[in-house]
Write a protein that holds these residues in place. Sequence first.
Motif, short mmCIF file in Angstrom:
data_model
loop_
_atom_site.label_atom_id
_atom_site.label_comp_id
_atom_site.label_asym_id
_atom_site.label_seq_id
_atom_site.Cartn_x
_atom_site.Cartn_y
_atom_site.Cartn_z
N UNK A 1 44.24 -46.86 -26.63
CA UNK A 1 43.86 -46.27 -25.02
C UNK A 1 44.97 -45.19 -24.57
N UNK A 2 46.07 -45.28 -25.27
CA UNK A 2 47.17 -44.26 -24.77
C UNK A 2 47.87 -43.97 -25.92
N UNK B 1 28.90 -44.00 -25.50
CA UNK B 1 30.13 -43.42 -26.04
C UNK B 1 30.84 -42.52 -25.12
N UNK B 2 32.21 -42.90 -25.07
CA UNK B 2 33.12 -41.98 -24.24
C UNK B 2 33.90 -41.07 -24.82
N UNK B 3 34.31 -39.84 -24.53
CA UNK B 3 35.19 -38.87 -25.27
C UNK B 3 36.42 -38.98 -24.56
N UNK B 4 37.55 -38.57 -25.33
CA UNK B 4 38.90 -38.59 -24.80
C UNK B 4 39.07 -37.41 -23.91
N UNK B 5 39.42 -37.60 -22.79
CA UNK B 5 39.81 -36.34 -21.68
C UNK B 5 41.16 -36.51 -21.21
N UNK C 1 33.76 -36.14 -12.08
CA UNK C 1 33.61 -37.29 -11.33
C UNK C 1 33.54 -38.62 -12.08
N UNK C 2 32.79 -38.35 -13.20
CA UNK C 2 32.71 -39.70 -13.99
C UNK C 2 33.91 -40.13 -14.75
N UNK C 3 35.10 -39.26 -14.74
CA UNK C 3 36.15 -39.61 -15.57
C UNK C 3 36.75 -41.04 -15.15
N UNK C 4 37.23 -41.64 -16.25
CA UNK C 4 38.19 -42.94 -15.84
C UNK C 4 39.56 -42.74 -16.37
N UNK C 5 40.24 -43.50 -15.93
CA UNK C 5 41.76 -43.34 -16.53
C UNK C 5 41.73 -44.52 -17.80
N UNK D 1 47.71 -37.86 -18.53
CA UNK D 1 47.15 -38.96 -17.77
C UNK D 1 45.90 -39.42 -18.84
N UNK D 2 46.17 -40.24 -19.84
CA UNK D 2 45.14 -40.71 -20.74
C UNK D 2 43.71 -41.20 -19.89
N UNK D 3 42.70 -40.62 -20.39
CA UNK D 3 41.38 -41.16 -19.71
C UNK D 3 40.29 -40.72 -20.79
N UNK D 4 38.91 -40.90 -20.02
CA UNK D 4 37.56 -40.79 -21.06
C UNK D 4 36.55 -40.23 -20.04
#
Length: 323
Positions: A8-9, A74-78, A116-120, A139-142
């Motif tokens: 996750x990080x 499926x979530x991509x790293x952002x 807006x859909x981004x999550x940490x 700030x790592x997120x998805x």
Amino acid sequence: MRRLGSVQQKIPCVFLTEVRNEPSRKRDCQQFQVVATENVNPAALESGIHCAVATEKIDGTCCYVTTYNGEPCLWARLDRKPTKQADKRFKKYQYSQKTCKGFVWNVDEDFREVPESWIAAHRVKQENGHPVPDEHGHIPGWVPVDLTNKQYCWHASVVNYDVGVALVLKTHEDEEGLLEIVSVPLADLMEQTLELIGTNVNGNPYGLGSKKHPVHVLVPHGVLRIRNPPPVEFQQLYSWFQECQEGRVEGIVWHCDDGTLVKIHRHHLGLKWPVGDTFLNTRPVVVHVDETDPDASEKDLFKSFSSINGQPFSCIQDIQFEP
């Protein structure tokens, strides 16, 4: 076999590191590099590194499976990154202090906007309702992979949301040393992280597919275990990467019993990556992908893999689809 930790990080190095004023071997235009010292990271020792499970570090882009609008997705790293001005301040501080620690961010003003859909990511610290940047200023997120978003077209190629499956490379359950590419229900991958590898990811260090017929797959983190890992000692690790066939990998990620992850990258040791004849391409692979949609286009990756269902290959690099 226990399920290993998700990524996750940013994962810390198994050794304490230092910054050297010489061009980075890993990142173009970076005029410094982070290298390992010979001192094992105390945090790794505290987590029982010498009893940890050693796995191959795969060179791709990180993904995550969790729900979106009530369905497995499926979530991509952002990672949320600093603006140019803030990053300039950060790098200036880093050069002068030889460390990232102690730099003060203004999260409201210093970071770029995200969807807006981004999550940490999990375990990102919060202060006053805002996520706190890590030591690298990220700030790592998805973000969820939208099949209509061309930015994530290669992520989209390995999932079929209509059927709820993903294309996964993993070790064969019955034959040690054999890999298999299978379609796995997204529901079975919930809360796992995986690495997307393939033709159009990170310069394709494994030589998969071709421009005309790209090949991409997801590799669950921790699934490629190192059978005879070297001791966690600088010189022995250096020699292993240089001299052993199994050491022709990007790095090692150790999964400790308490859930802590630590790593070593070839660049930490001043070694080159990518290398020819990667260890991944010494392992035979078999394809087990059934057809999911008879009406899918010829470019559909699931359809392409289903056309070679049951076929063995000497390595994943040998998988080529008919013109």
